[in-house]
Design an enzyme around this catalytic site. Structure first.
Site, PDB file in Angstrom:
ATOM      1  N   LEU A 133      39.617  44.838  41.248  1.00  0.00           N
ATOM      2  CA  LEU A 133      40.076  45.089  42.618  1.00  0.00           C
ATOM      3  C   LEU A 133      41.569  44.875  42.822  1.00  0.00           C
ATOM      4  O   LEU A 133      42.036  44.747  43.952  1.00  0.00           O
ATOM      5  CB  LEU A 133      39.287  44.215  43.607  1.00  0.00           C
ATOM      6  N   PRO A 150      40.438  34.709  39.117  1.00  0.00           N
ATOM      7  CA  PRO A 150      39.524  33.816  39.837  1.00  0.00           C
ATOM      8  C   PRO A 150      38.871  34.462  41.060  1.00  0.00           C
ATOM      9  O   PRO A 150      37.866  33.968  41.549  1.00  0.00           O
ATOM     10  CB  PRO A 150      40.427  32.652  40.258  1.00  0.00           C
ATOM     11  N   CYS A 151      39.412  35.565  41.531  1.00  0.00           N
ATOM     12  CA  CYS A 151      38.849  36.220  42.719  1.00  0.00           C
ATOM     13  C   CYS A 151      37.415  36.688  42.486  1.00  0.00           C
ATOM     14  O   CYS A 151      36.562  36.521  43.347  1.00  0.00           O
ATOM     15  CB  CYS A 151      39.709  37.404  43.131  1.00  0.00           C
ATOM     16  N   HIS A 152      37.156  37.291  41.315  1.00  0.00           N
ATOM     17  CA  HIS A 152      35.839  37.863  41.061  1.00  0.00           C
ATOM     18  C   HIS A 152      35.286  37.494  39.689  1.00  0.00           C
ATOM     19  O   HIS A 152      34.238  37.972  39.293  1.00  0.00           O
ATOM     20  CB  HIS A 152      35.877  39.381  41.231  1.00  0.00           C
ATOM     21  N   GLY A 153      36.027  36.679  38.929  1.00  0.00           N
ATOM     22  CA  GLY A 153      35.508  36.165  37.671  1.00  0.00           C
ATOM     23  C   GLY A 153      35.662  37.058  36.448  1.00  0.00           C
ATOM     24  O   GLY A 153      34.834  36.996  35.547  1.00  0.00           O
TER      25      GLY A 153
END
Length: 194
Positions: A133, A150-153
């Site tokens: 993203l 870290p936002c979505h792994g």
């Protein structure tokens, strides 16, 4: 009129020619501003490429620069990071394509194809935007010691290849070249340069 006779141009022929030429020049002059405004301005051309001095980057150090409004990660990888990336089988990769603008589109994502090339395997230059993203991953983090979003792994390895998480592709490698031992040019070569 015989075939060998020549006809002298009349004044009317001259006026037609001059009027036509004046019309062509006038139309060109009227449309030139519209055509000229489509060219990129100097500030855009200046961003087409940047040169970065990497002399101070020791093995294990990274630098983030801005190119075309996006972060670009430049890393002088350690021997261990290169070894770890080379030890990864291509079958284990989520995205098997190198995504390197300097190579053919179908080049496999080997460590060498993701690095600066033969003799410069320690250098990696990547656009620092997660392919999920558009977040900016953290360096030297995650399950594979490369980059972690870290936002979505999403986890990337030390060659910037996606290994785990929702990101569909490896981190992209922009067009770049070493212009000297300590300077890398990111983007297209400046006009008139080799």
């Amino acid at each position: 009129m015989a075939m060998n006779e020549t006809v002298e141009p009349t004044r009317r022929d001259f006026l037609y020619l001059v009027t036509t030429m004046a019309g062509i020049v006038g139309a060109g002059a009227a449309t030139w501003p519209f055509i000229d405004q489509m060219r990129p301005d100097a500030s855009t051309l200046a961003l087409a490429s940047i040169e970065v001095d990497i002399a101070s980057l020791e093995p294990g150090m990274s630098l983030t620069v801005k190119w075309r409004g996006r972060p670009v990660f430049i890393r002088n990888r350690t021997a261990k990071e290169i070894e770890d990336a080379n030890a990864t089988a291509l079958e284990e990769l989520k995205d098997p394509v190198a995504r390197n603008a300097n190579l053919a589109d179908d080049q496999p994502a080997t460590d060498l194809a993701r690095s600066a090339g033969e003799g410069r395997e320690n250098w990696i230059v990547m656009i620092g935007v997660c392919t999920h993203l558009g977040c900016v991953p953290l360096g030297q983090a995650g399950d594979f010691g490369g980059w972690f979003c870290p936002c979505h792994g999403s986890h990337y390895d030390t060659a910037g290849r996606i290994r785990k998480g929702p990101a569909p592709e490896n981190l992209a490698i922009p067009p770049f070249e070493f212009v000297s031992e300590t300077v890398v040019r990111i983007g297209q070569a400046a006009a008139g340069s080799a």
